[in-house]
Design a protein around this motif. Sequence first.
Motif, short mmCIF file in Angstrom:
data_model
loop_
_atom_site.label_atom_id
_atom_site.label_comp_id
_atom_site.label_asym_id
_atom_site.label_seq_id
_atom_site.Cartn_x
_atom_site.Cartn_y
_atom_site.Cartn_z
N UNK A 164 11.27 -4.23 -5.92
CA UNK A 164 10.49 -5.55 -5.48
C UNK A 164 9.44 -5.03 -4.68
N UNK A 165 8.33 -5.81 -4.51
CA UNK A 165 7.27 -5.94 -3.50
C UNK A 165 7.58 -7.17 -2.57
N UNK A 166 7.65 -7.16 -1.15
CA UNK A 166 7.79 -8.34 -0.48
C UNK A 166 6.47 -8.37 0.21
N UNK A 167 5.94 -9.59 0.22
CA UNK A 167 4.31 -9.59 0.93
C UNK A 167 4.31 -10.98 1.30
N UNK A 168 3.08 -11.02 2.22
CA UNK A 168 2.81 -12.27 2.91
C UNK A 168 1.22 -12.25 3.17
N UNK A 169 0.77 -13.25 3.74
CA UNK A 169 -0.40 -13.57 4.07
C UNK A 169 -0.79 -13.01 5.63
N UNK A 214 -2.87 -16.38 -6.86
CA UNK A 214 -3.92 -17.38 -6.83
C UNK A 214 -4.77 -17.38 -5.41
N UNK A 215 -4.24 -16.31 -4.54
CA UNK A 215 -5.03 -16.22 -3.23
C UNK A 215 -6.06 -14.99 -3.16
N UNK A 216 -6.85 -15.11 -2.00
CA UNK A 216 -7.72 -13.71 -2.03
C UNK A 216 -6.90 -12.61 -1.64
N UNK A 217 -7.02 -11.55 -2.67
CA UNK A 217 -6.14 -10.32 -2.52
C UNK A 217 -6.54 -9.81 -1.35
N UNK A 218 -7.49 -9.99 -0.61
CA UNK A 218 -7.78 -9.21 0.67
C UNK A 218 -6.88 -9.92 1.98
N UNK A 219 -6.19 -10.66 1.54
CA UNK A 219 -5.40 -11.49 2.76
C UNK A 219 -3.90 -11.08 2.35
N UNK A 220 -3.54 -10.33 1.55
CA UNK A 220 -2.31 -9.93 1.33
C UNK A 220 -1.65 -8.77 1.82
N UNK A 221 -0.40 -8.69 2.54
CA UNK A 221 -0.01 -7.40 3.07
C UNK A 221 1.45 -7.35 2.60
N UNK A 222 1.79 -6.20 2.13
CA UNK A 222 2.98 -5.89 1.36
C UNK A 222 3.87 -4.77 1.58
N UNK A 261 5.98 -15.51 3.23
CA UNK A 261 6.62 -14.39 2.70
C UNK A 261 6.98 -14.94 1.16
N UNK A 262 7.06 -13.96 0.35
CA UNK A 262 7.56 -14.04 -1.17
C UNK A 262 7.76 -12.37 -1.65
N UNK A 263 8.53 -12.71 -2.77
CA UNK A 263 8.94 -11.33 -3.58
C UNK A 263 8.48 -11.24 -4.80
N UNK A 264 8.23 -10.40 -5.50
CA UNK A 264 8.12 -10.04 -6.99
C UNK A 264 9.61 -10.17 -7.50
N UNK A 265 9.54 -10.20 -8.92
CA UNK A 265 10.60 -9.91 -9.58
C UNK A 265 11.09 -8.56 -9.57
N UNK A 266 12.31 -8.33 -9.71
CA UNK A 266 12.63 -6.48 -10.03
C UNK A 266 12.02 -6.02 -11.08
N UNK A 267 11.58 -4.79 -10.82
CA UNK A 267 10.85 -3.93 -11.83
C UNK A 267 11.37 -2.71 -11.80
N UNK A 268 11.08 -1.84 -12.68
CA UNK A 268 11.16 -0.24 -12.75
C UNK A 268 10.34 0.68 -12.95
N UNK A 269 10.60 1.63 -11.91
CA UNK A 269 9.25 2.53 -11.61
C UNK A 269 9.53 3.83 -12.25
N UNK A 270 10.91 4.41 -12.28
CA UNK A 270 11.06 5.77 -12.71
C UNK A 270 12.32 5.71 -13.66
#
Length: 391
Positions: free
Chosen positions: A227-232, A266-274, A325-334
């Motif tokens: 998952x990716x956890x991020x906020x503004x 929905x937000x300006x992508x330049x304001x996101x840290x994850x 702060x919020x999180x994406x849904x679980x995904x698979x990478x490898x």
Amino acid sequence: MVLVVGSGAGGATLARELAIRGIDVTVIERGPCVKDSDAFLCYDEAPDVDILRTSCAGGSTLVAAGNAVRVLENTLKDYGVDITEDLHAIEAELRVRELPDTHTGRGTALIMDAAESLGLGVKKMPKFIDPDKCRPCGKCSFGCPRAAKWSARRFLDEAVEHGAVLIEETEAKNIIVRNGSVSGLRTSRGDFHDETVVLAAGAIETPRILMRAGIDAGNGLFMDTFVTVGGILEGVGFCDEVQMNALIELDGVILSPHFSTLLFPEDDRRNVLGIMVKIADERSGRVEADRIVKHHTVRDISLLSGGAAIAGSILSRAGVGAGTLRSTRPRGAHPGGTASLGEVVDENLETSIEGLFVADASVLPAAPGAPPILTIMALARRLARHIVSVL
């Protein structure tokens, strides 16, 4: 002649090693040849389980973040497979190294400082990225616009230069078997006949080809769930940085700076840290003929939630608004494990059908919890030597 199905980390490495040794090689690739910068157009749809993978010449290496970590080296030794020297050779050839400080952006630096202030061990991620060519833009996972990152396309091009034949936009259908031995491959462009076939189509498509040949494959799927956890954080500009340029290793979990458009579309992508939270998930899934099934175990959920909590603490310390702060849904990478060593292939990566081999993440017996590109390449180099010895 050797038929290789797939041209990612395993297939391209194998094709190059064989072609350099004077072996006739034909590579069958389901996807097209595209520019590195257009690789994002080749992401496969994931109707059942969200697993990131691409179909194009060079495979998912074109959209990898350029991370170069050793995984499962000791685990493979338990199966009689020693890849240590091959890993040394690959690291030297790809010039694996940490990027200079000039390539560490503000967001990554904030995450590293915050993690260290919390007592966490942090180091830079080793990369196969040429810093002289790299101009940080945040597009590693879309396809490098400057080809600064190594991809399997380079090995594929070398294979062709040494006489290998690449047949793109061609789907492998069925293995042709006679008297228990492989004798060719049936594809969307007709039949190809040879007594050595290597499947390197990835941990989803390779087991399907094996199943159609009567081999019990597809079980034990893992996918390095993340998952990716991020906020503004206003104006951080993290989206334009080299992604995953730092590494925090915990028990069964890694954390790494990571931007995801899924967090705040929905937000300006330049304001996101994850931060990406990635786990070595259990082999609780399977690949079937027409679907993928993956269950998250209690252990998996515990690791993800624990890692996400730590990521949230780091981000808060870095200045991210706690209420954002919020999180994406679980995904698979490898994805991997679906034609595992000791279950479907032997120590030479050969199946029960003589002359039919596997050279991708399908053979990995456990989830690495980190990018397995170097390990897959090392296995392919080792397999190339074996094939040369028996031809």
